[in-house]
Design an enzyme around this catalytic site. Sequence first.
Site, PDB file in Angstrom:
ATOM      1  N   ASN A 206       0.849  -1.197   0.000  1.00 28.19           N
ATOM      2  CA  ASN A 206       0.000   0.000   0.000  1.00 28.19           C
ATOM      3  C   ASN A 206       0.881   1.240   0.000  1.00 28.19           C
ATOM      4  OD1 ASN A 206       0.524   0.822   2.858  1.00 28.19           O
ATOM      5  ND2 ASN A 206      -0.314  -1.220   3.215  1.00 28.19           N
ATOM      6  N   LYS A 285       8.994 -17.052 -10.492  1.00 30.84           N
ATOM      7  CA  LYS A 285       8.164 -16.011 -11.095  1.00 30.84           C
ATOM      8  C   LYS A 285       6.983 -16.661 -11.832  1.00 30.84           C
ATOM      9  CE  LYS A 285       8.348 -12.346 -14.433  1.00 30.84           C
ATOM     10  NZ  LYS A 285       9.003 -11.891 -15.646  1.00 30.84           N
ATOM     11  N   PRO A 303      -3.232 -11.970  10.458  1.00 27.11           N
ATOM     12  CA  PRO A 303      -3.697 -11.732  11.837  1.00 27.11           C
ATOM     13  C   PRO A 303      -3.781 -10.231  12.095  1.00 27.11           C
ATOM     14  CG  PRO A 303      -1.411 -12.460  11.799  1.00 27.11           C
ATOM     15  CD  PRO A 303      -1.910 -12.575  10.396  1.00 27.11           C
ATOM     16  N   LYS A 338     -13.481   0.728  15.264  1.00 25.61           N
ATOM     17  CA  LYS A 338     -12.153   0.105  15.399  1.00 25.61           C
ATOM     18  C   LYS A 338     -11.695   0.087  16.858  1.00 25.61           C
ATOM     19  CE  LYS A 338     -10.786   0.508  10.683  1.00 25.61           C
ATOM     20  NZ  LYS A 338     -10.076   1.156   9.602  1.00 25.61           N
ATOM     21  N   LYS A 342     -11.134  -3.692  18.123  1.00 25.22           N
ATOM     22  CA  LYS A 342      -9.744  -4.072  18.391  1.00 25.22           C
ATOM     23  C   LYS A 342      -9.368  -3.883  19.849  1.00 25.22           C
ATOM     24  CE  LYS A 342      -8.526  -3.001  13.650  1.00 25.22           C
ATOM     25  NZ  LYS A 342      -7.412  -3.417  12.800  1.00 25.22           N
TER      26      LYS A 342
HETATM   27  N1  CTP Z   1      -3.825  -3.369  12.160  1.00 25.92           N
HETATM   28  C1  CTP Z   1      -3.157  -4.446  12.694  1.00 25.92           C
HETATM   29  N2  CTP Z   1      -3.150  -5.643  12.030  1.00 25.92           N
HETATM   30  C2  CTP Z   1      -3.777  -5.787  10.859  1.00 25.92           C
HETATM   31  C3  CTP Z   1      -4.483  -4.681  10.306  1.00 25.92           C
HETATM   32  C4  CTP Z   1      -4.468  -3.490  10.985  1.00 25.92           C
HETATM   33  O1  CTP Z   1      -2.575  -4.328  13.767  1.00 25.92           O
HETATM   34  N3  CTP Z   1      -3.753  -6.944  10.250  1.00 25.92           N
HETATM   35  C5  CTP Z   1      -3.818  -2.113  12.912  1.00 25.92           C
HETATM   36  C6  CTP Z   1      -3.168  -0.970  12.164  1.00 25.92           C
HETATM   37  O2  CTP Z   1      -1.792  -0.869  12.433  1.00 25.92           O
HETATM   38  C7  CTP Z   1      -3.936   0.222  12.711  1.00 25.92           C
HETATM   39  C8  CTP Z   1      -5.305  -0.321  13.015  1.00 25.92           C
HETATM   40  O3  CTP Z   1      -5.153  -1.728  13.102  1.00 25.92           O
HETATM   41  O4  CTP Z   1      -3.399   0.676  13.923  1.00 25.92           O
HETATM   42  C9  CTP Z   1      -6.347   0.015  11.977  1.00 25.92           C
HETATM   43  O5  CTP Z   1      -5.869  -0.353  10.711  1.00 25.92           O
HETATM   44  P1  CTP Z   1      -6.795  -0.213   9.421  1.00 25.92           P
HETATM   45  O6  CTP Z   1      -6.055  -0.759   8.246  1.00 25.92           O
HETATM   46  O7  CTP Z   1      -7.326   1.178   9.343  1.00 25.92           O
HETATM   47  O8  CTP Z   1      -7.969  -1.118   9.854  1.00 25.92           O
HETATM   48  P2  CTP Z   1      -8.418  -2.498   9.396  1.00 25.92           P
HETATM   49  O9  CTP Z   1      -8.677  -3.312  10.600  1.00 25.92           O
HETATM   50  O10 CTP Z   1      -7.493  -3.066   8.400  1.00 25.92           O
HETATM   51  O11 CTP Z   1      -9.812  -2.167   8.770  1.00 25.92           O
HETATM   52  P3  CTP Z   1     -10.234  -1.835   7.268  1.00 25.92           P
HETATM   53  O12 CTP Z   1      -9.021  -2.009   6.421  1.00 25.92           O
HETATM   54  O13 CTP Z   1     -11.292  -2.823   7.026  1.00 25.92           O
HETATM   55  O14 CTP Z   1     -10.695  -0.413   7.341  1.00 25.92           O
END
Ligand code: CTP
Length: 399
Positions: A206, A285, A303, A338, A342
């Site tokens: 990304n 590849k 995870p 979130k 989380k």
């Molecule tokens: N995060 C994490 N592990 C993952 C995905 C995200 O620890 N596998 C953490 C990121 O570092 C951030 C927070 O969760 O602090 C939110 O990340 P974000 O990408 O915005 O959220 P997602 O849970 O991935 O939700 P979505 O992509 O569906 O918006």
Amino acid sequence: MKDKSILLGVTGGIAAYKSAVLCRQFIRAGARVQVVMSEAACEFISPLTLETLSGQPALVQMFNRNRSGVPHIEVADAADLFVIAPATADFLARTAVGRASDLISAVTLAYRGPVLAAPAMNTNMWEHPATRRNLETLRTTCDWRFVAPGSGDLACGWTGPGRMAEPIEIFEAAEAMLEGDLCGRTVLVTAGPTVEDIDPVRFISNRSSGRMGYAIANMAAQRGATVVLVTGPTALSPPQVSELVQVRSALEMRAAVMDRVKDCDAVIMVAAVADYRPEKMSEHKLKKGPGEKERAIKLVRNPDILEELSKLPNTKQQPVRVGFALETEHLATAAREKLKMKKAHIIVANLATSGFGGTDTEALIIDDAGREEPTGSLSKTSLANRLLDLLIARDWQAD
Ligand code: CTP
């Protein structure tokens, strides 16, 4: 710095000449400086130079019949901070195994306070597994802090890492260790994207630049915290932190975080962790088949590191868990969801338009007590400081 006692250790490398500037900076800031040198250091800089700058005799010899007392214990007991600049590979090796074969290593062994070392050596010596191991030992078992060497032209003719950090960087790191409001705290920050490999040449990732995470790690270190920075690949030069862990995939990031979380006061998950990874990475590849119009790559969930942190076994001190949420719409709703999903203590949410790659950012900070603070437009450094202030305000309490 005023009235603090700095023990300045100088060991035998060409960078020893810079220790004179460092000594001067400490004196100018109002500190008392006691210099202790290895014999090899005296080949590079005269003790007289450092004696003149510090106003104190520089100690070199272990045995001196004209002197009373036990100098290596006395100077070790008197210091508020021991700064070793430069710290050579040999000195680090001797210290890591606890040798006390000359005055400076005896002082080091006798000293019980905080230590800041600025290594300086040839690139190959710096990268040698033995040196890495010695640094790791001193960092993990003795709580030493390091000001990492810079990269550039070395006196030996090589170009690469190994050149001692500039005196001002060492001075600022010392100042933070003595005076910062985050002194004694350990903060783990994740930053940058993760990279999920499809085959040896292709990957999913990304656009995270890593700038926000690096700003937080940098400010936390400048304010005196012990900082562990776990970072995915970025184009930035990393800040001076206590430990830099470079990872690639979400699984590597998770392992690095879980290995280090035990002693942390806060974990700040700024990394844009990939939610999915290819089910398996192809060893070779991938080739397109004849006439193949579509290709599906099966992805599996990674995870959720932040969420897993909430399930750590109950220890006395849980770290404060901070998440970042980058959204393109419904900022507040997504942030609240979130926080709950989380089980984070704080979520910093920002819109992709203001957050990704730009210099300034506009965020909404919400916490587990229901507070919601729109920050207005801030630099990443100011947002970093705001967040660190919030951790202090909640007294680093996780519950
Ligand atoms: N995060 C994490 N592990 C993952 C995905 C995200 O620890 N596998 C953490 C990121 O570092 C951030 C927070 O969760 O602090 C939110 O990340 P974000 O990408 O915005 O959220 P997602 O849970 O991935 O939700 P979505 O992509 O569906 O918006």
